[in-house]
Design a protein around this motif. Structure first.
Motif, PDB file in Angstrom:
ATOM      1  N   GLU A 133       0.832  -1.211   0.000  1.00 12.35           N
ATOM      2  CA  GLU A 133       0.000   0.000   0.000  1.00 12.35           C
ATOM      3  C   GLU A 133       0.864   1.258   0.000  1.00 12.35           C
ATOM      4  OE1 GLU A 133      -2.590  -0.361   3.331  1.00 12.35           O
ATOM      5  OE2 GLU A 133      -3.976  -1.737   2.302  1.00 12.35           O
ATOM      6  N   ASN A 134       1.926   1.240   0.795  1.00  9.77           N
ATOM      7  CA  ASN A 134       2.818   2.394   0.868  1.00  9.77           C
ATOM      8  C   ASN A 134       3.486   2.666  -0.477  1.00  9.77           C
ATOM      9  OD1 ASN A 134       4.439   4.393   2.523  1.00  9.77           O
ATOM     10  ND2 ASN A 134       6.096   3.125   1.709  1.00  9.77           N
ATOM     11  N   ASN A 182       2.471   1.690  -3.575  1.00 11.39           N
ATOM     12  CA  ASN A 182       1.501   2.148  -4.577  1.00 11.39           C
ATOM     13  C   ASN A 182       1.049   3.571  -4.315  1.00 11.39           C
ATOM     14  OD1 ASN A 182       1.365  -0.154  -6.228  1.00 11.39           O
ATOM     15  ND2 ASN A 182       0.013  -1.185  -4.800  1.00 11.39           N
ATOM     16  N   SER A 183       0.801   3.875  -3.036  1.00 10.14           N
ATOM     17  CA  SER A 183       0.344   5.222  -2.678  1.00 10.14           C
ATOM     18  C   SER A 183       1.394   6.272  -3.030  1.00 10.14           C
ATOM     19  CB  SER A 183       0.032   5.276  -1.183  1.00 10.14           C
ATOM     20  OG  SER A 183      -0.273   6.588  -0.786  1.00 10.14           O
ATOM     21  N   GLN A 184       2.650   5.997  -2.645  1.00 13.51           N
ATOM     22  CA  GLN A 184       3.706   6.983  -2.892  1.00 13.51           C
ATOM     23  C   GLN A 184       3.973   7.167  -4.374  1.00 13.51           C
ATOM     24  OE1 GLN A 184       7.016   7.157  -0.199  1.00 13.51           O
ATOM     25  NE2 GLN A 184       8.481   7.407  -1.844  1.00 13.51           N
ATOM     26  N   GLU A 220       1.968   6.421  -6.960  1.00 10.88           N
ATOM     27  CA  GLU A 220       0.818   7.028  -7.632  1.00 10.88           C
ATOM     28  C   GLU A 220       0.786   8.528  -7.391  1.00 10.88           C
ATOM     29  OE1 GLU A 220      -2.640   4.990  -6.303  1.00 10.88           O
ATOM     30  OE2 GLU A 220      -2.132   3.113  -7.350  1.00 10.88           O
ATOM     31  N   THR A 221       1.088   8.926  -6.153  1.00 17.38           N
ATOM     32  CA  THR A 221       1.132  10.361  -5.827  1.00 17.38           C
ATOM     33  C   THR A 221       2.246  11.052  -6.592  1.00 17.38           C
ATOM     34  OG1 THR A 221       0.287   9.913  -3.598  1.00 17.38           O
ATOM     35  CG2 THR A 221       1.352  12.034  -3.958  1.00 17.38           C
ATOM     36  N   GLU A 244       6.835  11.221   4.444  1.00 15.99           N
ATOM     37  CA  GLU A 244       5.677  10.554   5.034  1.00 15.99           C
ATOM     38  C   GLU A 244       5.638  10.773   6.535  1.00 15.99           C
ATOM     39  OE1 GLU A 244       3.855   6.057   5.257  1.00 15.99           O
ATOM     40  OE2 GLU A 244       5.427   6.509   3.818  1.00 15.99           O
TER      41      GLU A 244
END
Length: 483
Positions: A44-45, A47-49, A51-52, A118
């Motif tokens: 999740e970390n 993909n989130s980072q 994608e952002t 983060e």
């Protein structure tokens, strides 16, 4: 063959004995659950980072290209963003990534540092570190190994079976290697499934398109963690063999675990920072500003340094004012100012990096006393989440910023007139199509050769520890007593 058969029998007996203890199942399930949670969290970390980063890098690019016709120097001050994408192995080793920023604002005449970490937006729990697969491998599995191996030999001594084993012709060397193999076989029941999941997730993140560089990093990540865990298996059995009772062995092993994973890392960091003290960010920026002002202010037309440049240009082109020069004078001065400010910044940055390099060298030297530090440094290097990767990002972004500013200055020199427009005239601008001449920023992670070169001390340390421990086994095999 007979010797190997005996060692396998000893290993099998230890494994069967271990699983008679229900606590082993509970602890193993707990660690397995942590590994699963760490994999989900890392996924999740990542993909989130990324994608952002992709979203805002694209948005920054669109904003840059959509600027209207404008003076190039204004565009240089409008600036751009550089975003750092995570590599696939960072899913398993967060390293310093949560505490370093992943975005830098790039503008003319000014060097910024990375922002938007983060940890900066997280609560205090986050600041103590997240649960990653690497953390479980490096901290929790060694503790489980010590729990499995503390009574591997000491219990045999306490209940009298040790004398019986040795009297039947089993040598100390066979006994020790058999016990090490037994502990290792138990821990591999957690390590191997975790590695298989790790490989699948890693391949999935790359859409099963694998590069040679990343594949080598992945294989080395697994190999060195295997060596690291084997080291703790050897330690556990050796301490158990040297201890009179299981209780003393357990206390000794817990003390070693605390020393390796908690006390020495924190102490090393504090001592390194104390011996090689670095200036604060405010002091660092202040020193740069002072040196730039000493050299000259490119925005001040009466500055002695730049006035001398103007006078030399007027003489060279045999004109009496900058308006008569065949190129834009202001753009020329901005180009010179950018060269000077960047050179001064880079000099100060190199001085600062040398201080940090001394701090890191101190930590790497201590890795010869602590395999955990060696493994942590190597793991972060392979995952591109170490300090060197952060500095590499800063340098790549600075190179991009400098080239962007100088290209804008070159456009000003070429296309902008020296004659100032009247109040009713249209401002001096160039066509917005020129903005596309500046490529989008793309971060390139360190290659495997660079990583291995940087972490050579950590690699030597881990190999040295394993060799040293097997030497200790040979020595112990000749000197240990059954009582």
């Amino acid at each position: 063959m007979k010797s190997i058969h005996i060692e396998l029998l000893i290993a099998k007996h230890l494994r069967n004995t271990v699983f008679k203890n229900s606590a082993v199942f509970i602890i193993s399930l707990f660690i397995g659950a942590l590994l699963f949670f760490a994999a989900i969290s890392g996924w999740e970390n990542y993909n989130s980072q990324n994608e952002t980063s992709e979203k805002y890098q694209h948005q920054s690019r669109e904003d840059w290209l959509n600027n209207p016709d404008k003076n190039p120097h204004r565009m240089a001050h409008y600036g751009n963003f550089a975003f750092r994408k995570s590599t696939s192995l960072s899913v398993f080793e967060f390293g310093m990534e949560p505490f370093f920023g992943n975005a830098i604002f790039l503008e003319a005449h000014k060097q910024n540092t990375a922002n938007f970490s983060e940890a900066g937006f997280s609560n205090s729990i986050m600041r103590f570190g997240e649960i990653s697969i690497a953390m479980v491998f490096q901290v929790l599995l060694p503790l489980l190994i010590f729990f499995l191996g503390f009574n591997s030999v000491a219990a045999e001594r306490e209940n009298g079976t040790l004398k019986l084993l040795l009297s039947q012709g089993i040598s100390w060397k066979q006994l020790l290697f058999g016990k090490i193999l037994g502990v290792a076989s138990v821990i591999m029941m957690l390590f191997i499934p975790a590695v298989l999941v790790l490989i699948f997730v890693w391949m999935l993140l790359q859409n099963f398109t694998l590069s040679t560089d990343e594949t080598i990093k992945m294989l080395l990540f697994i190999l060195f963690h295997f060596i690291y865990l084997l080291f703790f298996c050897v330690i556990a059995v050796l301490i158990s063999a040297l201890s009179k009772t299981s209780k003393k062995a357990l206390i000794s092993l817990i003390g070693i675990w605390l020393l390796f994973t908690i006390i020495l890392p924190r102490t090393t960091q504090a001592v390194g920072a104390y011996i090689f003290e670095a200036p604060s960010k405010v002091q660092f920026n202040s020193n740069i500003e002072k040196d730039i002002l000493k050299q000259g202010d490119s925005h001040n037309p009466n500055d002695p340094h730049y006035k001398a440049i103007k006078d030399s240009l007027l003489r060279a082109y045999k004109v009496d004012s900058v308006q008569k020069l065949p190129f834009n004078y202001s753009g020329f001065i901005m180009t010179e100012g950018e060269k000077i400010s960047s050179k001064i910044y880079n000099q100060h940055l190199e001085d600062l990096l040398q201080i940090y390099e001394r701090q890191n060298s101190f930590s790497k030297a201590v890795s010869f006393l602590n395999p955990y530090i060696a493994m942590k440094n190597l793991s972060m290097g392979l995952s591109n989440t170490d300090y060197d990767s952060y500095i590499d990002f800063q340098k790549q972004a600075e190179n991009y910023r400098y080239n962007m500013a100088q290209k804008m200055n070159a456009l000003q020199i070429k296309y902008i007139s020296n004659k100032k427009p009247a109040a009713t005239d249209k401002p001096l601008t160039i066509d917005k199509d020129h903005w596309a001449d500046i490529d989008s920023f793309h971060y390139e992670p360190k290659g495997i050769l660079t990583v291995l070169k940087t972490e050579i001390l950590s690699i030597i340390s881990l190999i040295m520890w394993i060799i040293l421990l097997f030497v200790f086994i040979k020595i112990a095999a000749k000197n240990l007593k059954a009582i």
